[in-house]
Design a protein around this motif. Structure first.
Motif, PDB file in Angstrom:
ATOM      1  N   ARG A  80      35.433 -39.025 -16.600  1.00  0.00           N
ATOM      2  CA  ARG A  80      35.131 -38.702 -18.008  1.00  0.00           C
ATOM      3  C   ARG A  80      36.013 -39.506 -18.952  1.00  0.00           C
ATOM      4  N   THR A  82      37.290 -42.393 -18.559  1.00  0.00           N
ATOM      5  CA  THR A  82      36.956 -43.822 -18.560  1.00  0.00           C
ATOM      6  C   THR A  82      35.472 -44.081 -18.806  1.00  0.00           C
ATOM      7  N   ASP A  83      34.750 -43.047 -19.242  1.00  0.00           N
ATOM      8  CA  ASP A  83      33.300 -43.179 -19.472  1.00  0.00           C
ATOM      9  C   ASP A  83      32.576 -43.690 -18.237  1.00  0.00           C
ATOM     10  N   GLY A  84      33.023 -43.259 -17.073  1.00  0.00           N
ATOM     11  CA  GLY A  84      32.364 -43.609 -15.829  1.00  0.00           C
ATOM     12  C   GLY A  84      32.793 -44.923 -15.218  1.00  0.00           C
ATOM     13  N   THR A 106      25.279 -39.328 -10.489  1.00  0.00           N
ATOM     14  CA  THR A 106      26.451 -39.772 -11.234  1.00  0.00           C
ATOM     15  C   THR A 106      27.483 -38.652 -11.215  1.00  0.00           C
ATOM     16  N   GLU A 108      28.460 -36.985 -13.576  1.00  0.00           N
ATOM     17  CA  GLU A 108      28.046 -35.893 -14.448  1.00  0.00           C
ATOM     18  C   GLU A 108      27.175 -34.869 -13.729  1.00  0.00           C
ATOM     19  N   ALA A 225      40.203 -48.956 -15.018  1.00  0.00           N
ATOM     20  CA  ALA A 225      39.072 -49.140 -15.927  1.00  0.00           C
ATOM     21  C   ALA A 225      39.226 -50.411 -16.747  1.00  0.00           C
ATOM     22  N   ARG A 229      36.761 -53.662 -17.170  1.00  0.00           N
ATOM     23  CA  ARG A 229      36.116 -53.886 -18.456  1.00  0.00           C
ATOM     24  C   ARG A 229      36.145 -55.342 -18.905  1.00  0.00           C
ATOM     25  N   TRP A 236      39.731 -51.568 -25.875  1.00  0.00           N
ATOM     26  CA  TRP A 236      39.581 -50.212 -25.355  1.00  0.00           C
ATOM     27  C   TRP A 236      40.940 -49.531 -25.181  1.00  0.00           C
ATOM     28  N   GLN A 240      42.608 -46.203 -27.138  1.00  0.00           N
ATOM     29  CA  GLN A 240      43.202 -45.061 -26.439  1.00  0.00           C
ATOM     30  C   GLN A 240      44.698 -44.899 -26.744  1.00  0.00           C
TER      31      GLN A 240
END
Length: 265
Positions: A80, A82-84, A106, A108, A225, A229, A236, A240
């Protein structure tokens, strides 16, 4: 007096440093016990690891130990955060030429109620990285609290500290013959890219990313992550508000504004 011990376990080099000589042996025993517990719950390399029962369930709920439930929750939190980008699932490919009738799962789709794991068909868990980071953080807290000493615990490229620091602070080496000072209670993780043909690498890719924060799991998730990226990693990490150091393929060092803190310079 700063003393340390090193050994190999869980396919990593383990380091334990403490500020009191008498605390070293009991500290190593506590760290070793936590590693054994986490490895027996989550290691895919062990045929008797508990996580295999979860991977074999394929859509059926599975009740697991408190240890594995905690490690799975840590992995889902990283997903969550790292947005997946750093997720706990790998999808088993269908037999060649046979299309799957199930949607690709996934993170989620995974739910943990108390100690019961609900995961969809096709979900295959690999939480090795987050499990090691979780264990590093827990070990530092446990040793500092139980033995009332300063402690640094390292598993591979993840480090966490606890208790009071030694004179001069916790000095932690980074790849490339550099080092930083970690504040008491801080954690650090470095994610490194595998060696590849330079002609096969996208421009702007990173060879390593180091993140310092107050949580070992968060540091591991953010560093991994950011490595994935690519060119968007710096922005990013800035969003954060994380202290991070990135090294590109040309050997140039890039840092976020939070890295300017004197304990992460």
């Amino acid at each position: 007096m700063l003393v340390d011990t090193r050994w190999n376990a869980w396919n990593e080099e383990i380091t334990v440093q403490v500020t009191e000589g008498a605390a070293l042996a009991p500290a190593a025993r506590r760290v070793g016990a936590l590693i054994a517990e986490a490895e027996s719950a989550s290691s895919l390399r062990r045929g008797d690891a508990e996580i295999h029962a979860v991977n074999l369930a394929q859509g059926r709920p599975v009740r697991v130990s408190a240890s594995l439930a905690r490690l799975l929750r840590s992995a889902l939190w990283v997903a969550r955060m790292t947005d997946g980008a750093v997720g706990p699932l790998a999808v088993e490919p269908p037999p060649s030429g046979v299309p799957s009738i199930h949607p690709e799962p996934t993170f989620e789709d995974v739910r943990i109620d108390d100690a019961t794991v609900h995961a969809p068909y096709g979900a295959y868990f690999d939480i090795t990285g987050t499990a090691k980071a979780d264990t590093v953080g827990r070990a530092a807290i446990l040793v500092a609290g139980d033995l009332e000493c300063g402690v640094l615990v390292r598993i591979g490229a993840v480090v966490a500290t606890g208790g009071h620091p030694p004179a001069g602070g916790w000095q932690v080496g980074l790849p490339g013959n550099t080092s930083i000072e970690l504040s008491p209670g801080a954690a650090l993780a470095t994610a490194a890219a595998p060696d590849r043909d330079p002609d096969d690498v996208l421009p702007g890719a990173w060879t390593q990313v180091t993140v310092v924060t107050d949580d070992a799991v968060g540091a591991y998730g953010a560093a991994t992550a950011a490595l994935r990226r690519g060119v968007g990693a710096v922005s990013w990490l800035q969003e954060q508000e994380l202290a991070a150091r990135l090294v590109d393929r040309a050997g140039r060092v890039h840092t976020t504004s939070a890295w300017q803190h004197p304990h992460a310079a």
